[in-house]
Design a protein around this motif. Structure first.
Motif, PDB file in Angstrom:
ATOM      1  N   ILE A 149      -7.260   8.322  -2.795  1.00  0.00           N
ATOM      2  CA  ILE A 149      -6.984   9.138  -1.607  1.00  0.00           C
ATOM      3  C   ILE A 149      -5.480   9.168  -1.334  1.00  0.00           C
ATOM      4  CG2 ILE A 149      -7.401   9.385   0.866  1.00  0.00           C
ATOM      5  CD1 ILE A 149     -10.060   7.871   0.433  1.00  0.00           C
ATOM      6  N   ALA A 150      -4.829   8.014  -1.460  1.00  0.00           N
ATOM      7  CA  ALA A 150      -3.386   7.944  -1.218  1.00  0.00           C
ATOM      8  C   ALA A 150      -2.618   8.820  -2.198  1.00  0.00           C
ATOM      9  CB  ALA A 150      -2.910   6.492  -1.311  1.00  0.00           C
ATOM     10  N   GLU A 151      -3.007   8.791  -3.456  1.00  0.00           N
ATOM     11  CA  GLU A 151      -2.305   9.607  -4.445  1.00  0.00           C
ATOM     12  C   GLU A 151      -2.553  11.102  -4.210  1.00  0.00           C
ATOM     13  OE1 GLU A 151       0.027   8.624  -6.786  1.00  0.00           O
ATOM     14  OE2 GLU A 151      -0.153   6.845  -5.506  1.00  0.00           O
ATOM     15  N   PHE A 152      -3.705  11.439  -3.636  1.00  0.00           N
ATOM     16  CA  PHE A 152      -3.940  12.829  -3.245  1.00  0.00           C
ATOM     17  C   PHE A 152      -2.937  13.239  -2.165  1.00  0.00           C
ATOM     18  CE2 PHE A 152      -5.767  16.219  -0.753  1.00  0.00           C
ATOM     19  CZ  PHE A 152      -6.328  17.052  -1.701  1.00  0.00           C
ATOM     20  N   VAL A 153      -2.734  12.371  -1.178  1.00  0.00           N
ATOM     21  CA  VAL A 153      -1.756  12.653  -0.124  1.00  0.00           C
ATOM     22  C   VAL A 153      -0.354  12.765  -0.713  1.00  0.00           C
ATOM     23  CG1 VAL A 153      -0.691  11.755   1.983  1.00  0.00           C
ATOM     24  CG2 VAL A 153      -3.163  11.575   1.664  1.00  0.00           C
ATOM     25  N   ALA A 202       2.936   0.652  -0.892  1.00  0.00           N
ATOM     26  CA  ALA A 202       2.829  -0.347  -1.956  1.00  0.00           C
ATOM     27  C   ALA A 202       3.192   0.226  -3.311  1.00  0.00           C
ATOM     28  CB  ALA A 202       1.414  -0.915  -1.994  1.00  0.00           C
ATOM     29  N   HIS A 203       3.145   1.542  -3.458  1.00  0.00           N
ATOM     30  CA  HIS A 203       3.421   2.178  -4.749  1.00  0.00           C
ATOM     31  C   HIS A 203       4.626   3.119  -4.733  1.00  0.00           C
ATOM     32  CE1 HIS A 203      -0.827   0.932  -5.124  1.00  0.00           C
ATOM     33  NE2 HIS A 203      -0.538   0.784  -6.398  1.00  0.00           N
ATOM     34  N   HIS A 204       5.091   3.529  -3.547  1.00  0.00           N
ATOM     35  CA  HIS A 204       6.167   4.527  -3.474  1.00  0.00           C
ATOM     36  C   HIS A 204       7.210   4.178  -2.413  1.00  0.00           C
ATOM     37  CE1 HIS A 204       3.749   7.240  -5.999  1.00  0.00           C
ATOM     38  NE2 HIS A 204       2.723   6.979  -5.214  1.00  0.00           N
ATOM     39  N   ALA A 205       7.413   2.921  -2.122  1.00  0.00           N
ATOM     40  CA  ALA A 205       8.298   2.530  -1.015  1.00  0.00           C
ATOM     41  C   ALA A 205       9.701   3.102  -1.174  1.00  0.00           C
ATOM     42  CB  ALA A 205       8.361   1.010  -0.894  1.00  0.00           C
ATOM     43  N   ARG A 209       0.494  -6.485  -3.642  1.00  0.00           N
ATOM     44  CA  ARG A 209       1.669  -5.613  -3.684  1.00  0.00           C
ATOM     45  C   ARG A 209       2.429  -5.605  -2.348  1.00  0.00           C
ATOM     46  NH1 ARG A 209       1.926  -2.366  -8.186  1.00  0.00           N
ATOM     47  NH2 ARG A 209       3.501  -1.103  -7.127  1.00  0.00           N
ATOM     48  N   ALA A 210       2.111  -6.534  -1.461  1.00  0.00           N
ATOM     49  CA  ALA A 210       2.749  -6.547  -0.144  1.00  0.00           C
ATOM     50  C   ALA A 210       4.268  -6.629  -0.240  1.00  0.00           C
ATOM     51  CB  ALA A 210       2.207  -7.716   0.686  1.00  0.00           C
ATOM     52  N   ASP A 211       4.777  -7.391  -1.190  1.00  0.00           N
ATOM     53  CA  ASP A 211       6.229  -7.526  -1.345  1.00  0.00           C
ATOM     54  C   ASP A 211       6.897  -6.219  -1.765  1.00  0.00           C
ATOM     55  OD1 ASP A 211       6.042 -10.172  -0.663  1.00  0.00           O
ATOM     56  OD2 ASP A 211       6.168 -10.933  -2.717  1.00  0.00           O
ATOM     57  N   GLU A 212       6.096  -5.279  -2.304  1.00  0.00           N
ATOM     58  CA  GLU A 212       6.632  -3.984  -2.720  1.00  0.00           C
ATOM     59  C   GLU A 212       6.833  -3.041  -1.543  1.00  0.00           C
ATOM     60  OE1 GLU A 212       7.467  -3.408  -5.886  1.00  0.00           O
ATOM     61  OE2 GLU A 212       6.779  -5.417  -6.434  1.00  0.00           O
ATOM     62  N   ILE A 213       6.253  -3.386  -0.386  1.00  0.00           N
ATOM     63  CA  ILE A 213       6.361  -2.518   0.794  1.00  0.00           C
ATOM     64  C   ILE A 213       7.661  -2.843   1.511  1.00  0.00           C
ATOM     65  CG2 ILE A 213       5.200  -1.757   2.916  1.00  0.00           C
ATOM     66  CD1 ILE A 213       2.566  -2.653   1.697  1.00  0.00           C
ATOM     67  N   ASP A 254       2.334 -10.618   8.827  1.00  0.00           N
ATOM     68  CA  ASP A 254       3.052 -11.765   8.260  1.00  0.00           C
ATOM     69  C   ASP A 254       3.513 -11.502   6.832  1.00  0.00           C
ATOM     70  OD1 ASP A 254       2.685 -13.158  10.598  1.00  0.00           O
ATOM     71  OD2 ASP A 254       0.969 -14.322   9.877  1.00  0.00           O
ATOM     72  N   ALA A 255       2.772 -10.653   6.103  1.00  0.00           N
ATOM     73  CA  ALA A 255       3.066 -10.453   4.683  1.00  0.00           C
ATOM     74  C   ALA A 255       4.097  -9.364   4.427  1.00  0.00           C
ATOM     75  CB  ALA A 255       1.773 -10.115   3.935  1.00  0.00           C
ATOM     76  N   LEU A 256       4.272  -8.432   5.365  1.00  0.00           N
ATOM     77  CA  LEU A 256       5.168  -7.302   5.118  1.00  0.00           C
ATOM     78  C   LEU A 256       6.629  -7.699   5.331  1.00  0.00           C
ATOM     79  CD1 LEU A 256       3.187  -4.374   6.795  1.00  0.00           C
ATOM     80  CD2 LEU A 256       3.244  -5.047   4.382  1.00  0.00           C
ATOM     81  N   PRO A 257       7.502  -7.312   4.406  1.00  0.00           N
ATOM     82  CA  PRO A 257       8.915  -7.708   4.508  1.00  0.00           C
ATOM     83  C   PRO A 257       9.633  -7.145   5.728  1.00  0.00           C
ATOM     84  CG  PRO A 257       8.374  -6.995   2.268  1.00  0.00           C
ATOM     85  CD  PRO A 257       7.209  -6.628   3.124  1.00  0.00           C
ATOM     86  N   SER A 258       9.273  -5.929   6.151  1.00  0.00           N
ATOM     87  CA  SER A 258       9.975  -5.285   7.262  1.00  0.00           C
ATOM     88  C   SER A 258       8.951  -4.635   8.179  1.00  0.00           C
ATOM     89  CB  SER A 258      10.970  -4.244   6.738  1.00  0.00           C
ATOM     90  OG  SER A 258      11.644  -3.596   7.800  1.00  0.00           O
TER      91      SER A 258
END
Length: 272
Positions: A83-87, A116-119, A205-209, A234-238
């Protein structure tokens, strides 16, 4: 609130005739809004004109099989990444550049998957009532929803669920309006959405965000336990966590405060 300046159209994405609404100046910063399970772009009708009026170039789309969009040729999408890749394909097709993506419920999961895939290609994320993982529905419940015989009168169930999952401070006329159009959800499509919600997990993939995240949680939301919200924040960098008192699962509908908070975040993100 006027709907002045909103236009609508269709674009072909992955073989799907996809409906969208658009507002704001062509040179404004891009924003893409994603709706909740079984619903459509109407859920953003109180936010979209405000974005345009404040100079943002904003879009909201109907996901495949929702609202005015035709179903996906591969069947109803039951995978959040799909769904995300459709968006993301939609954003590319309409020429969006480095957008802020915002979504609620399954839409919140969608925008976290996008981050997580396109930050590196995002200016920011506004996640409402989503999380890095959302395994919140019992498998038996989803199995019952899969067929009309397993969950008869699904439309009335969704109508009442839409009323009772709002907070005590929600704008009451909007609650009734939301329940009215939510009862038109298609059972098979909603089942696929909630299956995707249950399987969604991007913790690894939280560190990728790495882009800024405004994380909005209504304290009366019984669809999303607080433990998943805290785990995500807690897991998201920003991450800027905004807990809205007296609000439930649909902050963009329930409270005008959300629009002010989103506009403030957009201004901060554009200054980075």
């Amino acid at each position: 609130m006027a709907d002045d300046g909103i236009t609508a159209g269709y674009v072909a994405i992955d073989g799907v005739r996809t409906f969208y609404e658009e507002t704001g100046p062509d040179d404004g910063e891009d924003v893409v809004l994603v709706h909740t399970a079984g619903a459509d772009s109407l859920e953003w009708r109180y936010v979209l004109p405000e974005l345009g009026a404040n100079g943002y170039h904003a879009y909201t789309l109907d996901l495949p099989g929702h609202g005015k969009s035709l179903p996906h040729p591969d069947g109803h999408l039951a995978n959040m990444h799909a769904i995300a890749e459709f968006v993301w394909s939609f954003a590319d097709a309409v020429g969006v550049d480095a957008p802020v993506v915002a979504g609620c419920s399954i839409g919140g999961d969608v925008v976290l998957d996008l981050a997580a895939h396109h930050a590196d290609s995002l200016t920011g994320v506004v996640c409402l009532e989503g999380a890095l993982r959302t395994p919140t529905y019992p498998e038996g419940f989803l199995a019952m929803m899969e067929t009309a015989s397993g969950m008869p009168a699904f439309e009335r169930f969704y109508h009442h669920a839409s009323i009772h999952c709002h907070g005590e401070d929600a704008i009451r006329e909007r609650v009734e309006e939301h329940a009215f159009f939510h009862q038109h959800a298609i059972q098979e499509v909603t089942h696929a959405d909630l299956t995707a919600w249950n399987k969604h997990d991007v913790r690894e993939r939280a560190d990728e965000i790495t882009c800024p995240v405004l994380y909005v949680y209504g304290e009366y939301d019984y669809f999303l336990p607080r433990e998943y919200v805290e785990e995500t924040a807690d897991a998201l960098p920003s991450c800027q966590l905004l807990t809205m008192e007296g609000i439930g699962h649909y902050p963009m509908l329930e409270s005008d405060q959300f629009v002010d908070e989103m506009l403030s975040f957009l201004e901060q993100s554009s200054d980075r």
